[in-house]
Write an enzyme that holds these catalytic residues in place. Structure first.
Site, mmCIF file in Angstrom:
data_model
loop_
_atom_site.group_PDB
_atom_site.id
_atom_site.type_symbol
_atom_site.label_atom_id
_atom_site.label_comp_id
_atom_site.label_asym_id
_atom_site.label_seq_id
_atom_site.Cartn_x
_atom_site.Cartn_y
_atom_site.Cartn_z
ATOM 1 N N GLY A 87 31.937 36.694 23.221
ATOM 2 C CA GLY A 87 32.131 37.919 23.994
ATOM 3 C C GLY A 87 31.989 37.614 25.469
ATOM 4 O O GLY A 87 31.465 36.561 25.839
ATOM 5 N N CYS A 138 29.672 30.855 20.432
ATOM 6 C CA CYS A 138 29.625 31.074 21.878
ATOM 7 C C CYS A 138 28.559 32.125 22.241
ATOM 8 O O CYS A 138 27.381 31.889 22.048
ATOM 9 C CB CYS A 138 31.021 31.441 22.375
ATOM 10 S SG CYS A 138 31.141 31.348 24.143
ATOM 11 N N TYR A 139 28.957 33.316 22.721
ATOM 12 C CA TYR A 139 27.971 34.367 22.997
ATOM 13 C C TYR A 139 27.127 34.635 21.751
ATOM 14 O O TYR A 139 25.932 34.907 21.839
ATOM 15 C CB TYR A 139 28.726 35.627 23.429
ATOM 16 C CG TYR A 139 27.867 36.851 23.676
ATOM 17 C CD1 TYR A 139 27.080 36.957 24.807
ATOM 18 C CD2 TYR A 139 27.868 37.913 22.762
ATOM 19 C CE1 TYR A 139 26.306 38.097 25.036
ATOM 20 C CE2 TYR A 139 27.105 39.061 22.981
ATOM 21 C CZ TYR A 139 26.329 39.146 24.118
ATOM 22 O OH TYR A 139 25.565 40.267 24.339
ATOM 23 N N HIS A 159 34.699 27.300 20.532
ATOM 24 C CA HIS A 159 35.433 28.296 19.739
ATOM 25 C C HIS A 159 36.223 27.638 18.613
ATOM 26 O O HIS A 159 37.367 27.236 18.821
ATOM 27 C CB HIS A 159 36.395 29.073 20.648
ATOM 28 C CG HIS A 159 35.700 30.058 21.521
ATOM 29 N ND1 HIS A 159 35.407 31.334 21.117
ATOM 30 C CD2 HIS A 159 35.193 29.930 22.763
ATOM 31 C CE1 HIS A 159 34.768 31.975 22.074
ATOM 32 N NE2 HIS A 159 34.621 31.140 23.099
ATOM 33 N N GLU A 216 37.745 28.955 16.233
ATOM 34 C CA GLU A 216 38.888 29.756 15.759
ATOM 35 C C GLU A 216 40.156 29.509 16.570
ATOM 36 O O GLU A 216 41.247 29.875 16.153
ATOM 37 C CB GLU A 216 38.520 31.247 15.801
ATOM 38 C CG GLU A 216 38.357 31.872 17.179
ATOM 39 C CD GLU A 216 36.999 31.610 17.828
ATOM 40 O OE1 GLU A 216 36.301 30.651 17.420
ATOM 41 O OE2 GLU A 216 36.645 32.345 18.759
ATOM 42 N N ASP A 264 56.120 48.125 7.249
ATOM 43 C CA ASP A 264 54.849 48.781 6.945
ATOM 44 C C ASP A 264 55.027 50.040 6.098
ATOM 45 O O ASP A 264 54.386 50.192 5.056
ATOM 46 C CB ASP A 264 54.100 49.121 8.236
ATOM 47 C CG ASP A 264 53.993 47.906 9.142
ATOM 48 O OD1 ASP A 264 54.067 46.780 8.612
ATOM 49 O OD2 ASP A 264 53.857 48.068 10.362
ATOM 50 N N LYS A 272 49.705 41.747 9.477
ATOM 51 C CA LYS A 272 51.134 41.880 9.172
ATOM 52 C C LYS A 272 51.618 40.912 8.079
ATOM 53 O O LYS A 272 52.346 41.303 7.175
ATOM 54 C CB LYS A 272 51.932 41.631 10.458
ATOM 55 C CG LYS A 272 53.389 41.955 10.350
ATOM 56 C CD LYS A 272 53.601 43.413 10.610
ATOM 57 C CE LYS A 272 55.059 43.794 10.642
ATOM 58 N NZ LYS A 272 55.206 45.212 11.014
#
Ligand code: XMP
Length: 513
Positions: free
Chosen positions: A55, A82-83, A169, A171, A228, A369
């Site tokens: 964050g 991280c944060y 990070h 990710e 969708d 999606k």
């Protein structure tokens, strides 16, 4: 193996959706939950592990978000990113310090210790850093497990209690081993079994829909033919076939053959009681003389609501309105960062359920999606419908710049059809996130035979993207552009020039209006 998902406590990092994506891709359910909610709210999804996200805040800011301290007293494995690592350090009585120069970009990461989170990962690889504060003293029971050249404590662990913090990070794609590290945490350390799939989702959500409608009412849906709403339709038809009516409003702004295709699929193939409303006259007369894109969107939204409400009032005992809301929209609206600024008013019919006094049914609100596409395949929707490019609610109205009339719609439909057919036939369609033609309101000089012409211009747009928030122009090989261009100029009357859009988003947008 443990059953259960991962609760990702969201502290506002721009990368949080990526954490969720990576974990879902492993076949494990996860949800992003605002980082500062009470523990009971976190436990609602019955997590088997917790991730504290990154964050933008500093843990010492007066208004920085912190987790409920009770989160640290339960026995679940925790990974702080991280944060999130700084929060873990602070709440477990370690020491975090600010005032360092912000570190941003790749750094080589070296392991101090051979711990499970680094299984099958080599020391010395690049990790993605983005932080100002840092942990300077690990809490009791923890040890430092990695460093970079400028950061002595780049990761920490209390292996016995299964608590880990990483300053980088994992990710983000740039972190070479990131996915492996997340897998190690989810499978090796937390022992979660990968049982999240569209098969289980299908069964569970059908049950949820049946329970929701146990009171006996009927449900309607605005079916556009896009991915969708088509998937919602297939799901509801399977869950409550006798009590579900999809309503398709033809606004006269659709592409060539679209209405026929929707009727053929949903009435023909699935046998749904599809209600088709021909609204082209209403829409086109309301749009007559309107050139401003935002006004076009508002008018289309308003006329849609009027026609939809009228159609709905002809159906008995309607209690629910279904919508194809997806997880990224949900994350946007619940994020600790709050909803992001609107650049275009995309959600044209946002207020519909309240106005109609109906309960909202959003069976896809947990899905990304690509998961929706997979679910569509699972439910038997035709592949061309499932893998379709997105198409905006206001349709061709935002692809004819300026005033709209029947003649221009006809020109644009023909050009768009030639472009899209070419992409499909040449196996380019699936490489592109969205492609379409735009009709420009200018005339340019040309020659055809011996004649001087003064005709209109078609712009072709093809972009790559992952979510439509940012986009790059598709590097279409020139020989394809040449063939598409000559096909359009030769076959569409009124067009003498074709241009290809090479703008990125930002600063451009995907649509031209
Ligand atoms: P932009 O043009 O904002 O488009 O870069 C991003 C994505 O959103 C679609 N889009 C819309 N969708 N109503 C919609 O339902 C709208 O008013 C609208 N405007 C843009 C666009 O096609 C792209 O996929």
């Amino acid at each position: 193996m443990v059953r259960g998902g991962v609760a990702i406590l969201d502290f506002g990092s721009q990368y949080n959706q990526l954490i969720a994506r990576r974990i879902r891709e492993m076949g494990v359910y996860c949800e992003l939950i605002p980082g500062n909610v009470p523990l009971s709210e976190v436990l609602r999804i019955e997590p088997a592990a917790i991730i504290l996200s990154g964050g933008p805040s500093s843990v010492y800011d007066t208004d920085s978000p912190h987790p409920d301290p009770a989160v640290f007293r339960i026995e679940l494995p925790i990974l702080g990113i991280c944060y999130g690592m700084q929060l873990l350090a602070l709440h477990e009585n370690g020491k975090v310090e600010g005032g360092y120069e912000r570190e941003y970009g790749p750094a080589r990461l070296f392991f101090e210790k051979d711990v499970g989170i680094f299984n099958d990962i080599e020391s010395g690889l690049q990790a993605w850093m983005s932080h100002g504060d840092r942990v300077v003293e690990v809490p009791r029971g923890y040890s430092a497990i990695a460093h970079t050249e400028s950061l002595p404590i780049a990761a920490m662990a209390d292996v016995t209690r299964r608590r880990y913090g990483v300053q980088f990070h994992p990710e983000v794609n740039h972190t070479e081993f990131g996915e492996k590290l997340l897998r190690n945490f989810v499978f090796g350390i937390s022992g979660i079994s990968p049982d999240w799939s569209m098969k289980t989702f299908r069964t569970e959500s059908i049950n949820t829909v049946r329970n929701e409608l146990a009171g006996g009412g009927n449900v309607i849906l605005g079916l556009s033919g896009g991915v969708d709403s088509s998937v919602v339709a297939a799901l509801l038809h399977e869950a409550v076939p006798q009590r579900f009516t999809p309503i398709f409003v033809d606004n006269g702004l659709l592409r060539m053959g679209e209405r026929e295709e929707v009727i053929e699929t949903f009435r023909g193939h699935f046998g749904m009681p599809l209600k088709v409303i021909d609204g082209s006259d209403e829409f086109l007369s309301a749009l007559s003389g309107v050139t401003d894109p935002e006004r076009k969107r508002k008018i289309i939204g308003r006329v849609f609501i009027e026609l939809f409400e009228k159609a709905a009032s002809e159906i008995d005992n309607v209690t629910h309105l279904a919508q194809g809301t997806l997880y990224p929209d949900v994350i946007e609206s619940i994020s600790v960062r709050g909803p992001s600024a609107t650049i275009k008013s995309h959600h044209n019919v946002g207020g519909l359920p309240q106005r109609m006094n109906l309960k909202l049914l959003e069976p896809l609100r947990e899905l990304f999606k690509d998961e929706v596409r997979e679910l569509g395949r699972e439910l038997g929707l035709p592949e061309r419908m499932v893998s379709r490019h997105p198409f905006p609610g206001p349709g061709l109205a935002v692809r004819i710049l300026g005033n709209i009339n029947h003649e221009d719609l006809d020109i644009l439909r023909k050009a768009d059809r030639i472009f899209i057919d070419y992409l499909v036939e040449n196996d380019l369609y699936d490489e592109i996130w969205q492609a379409f033609a735009v009709l420009l309101p200018v005339r340019t000089v040309g020659v055809m035979g011996d004649e001087r012409t003064y005709d209109r211009v078609i712009a072709l747009r093809a972009v790559t993207s992952t979510d439509g928030m940012t986009a790059d122009w598709y590097r279409m090989p020139p020989e394809h552009l040449a063939r598409i261009s000559s096909s359009i100029v030769n076959r569409v009357n009124g067009i003498s020039r074709v241009v290809y859009d090479i703008s990125t988003k930002p600063p451009g947008t995907i649509e031209w209006e």
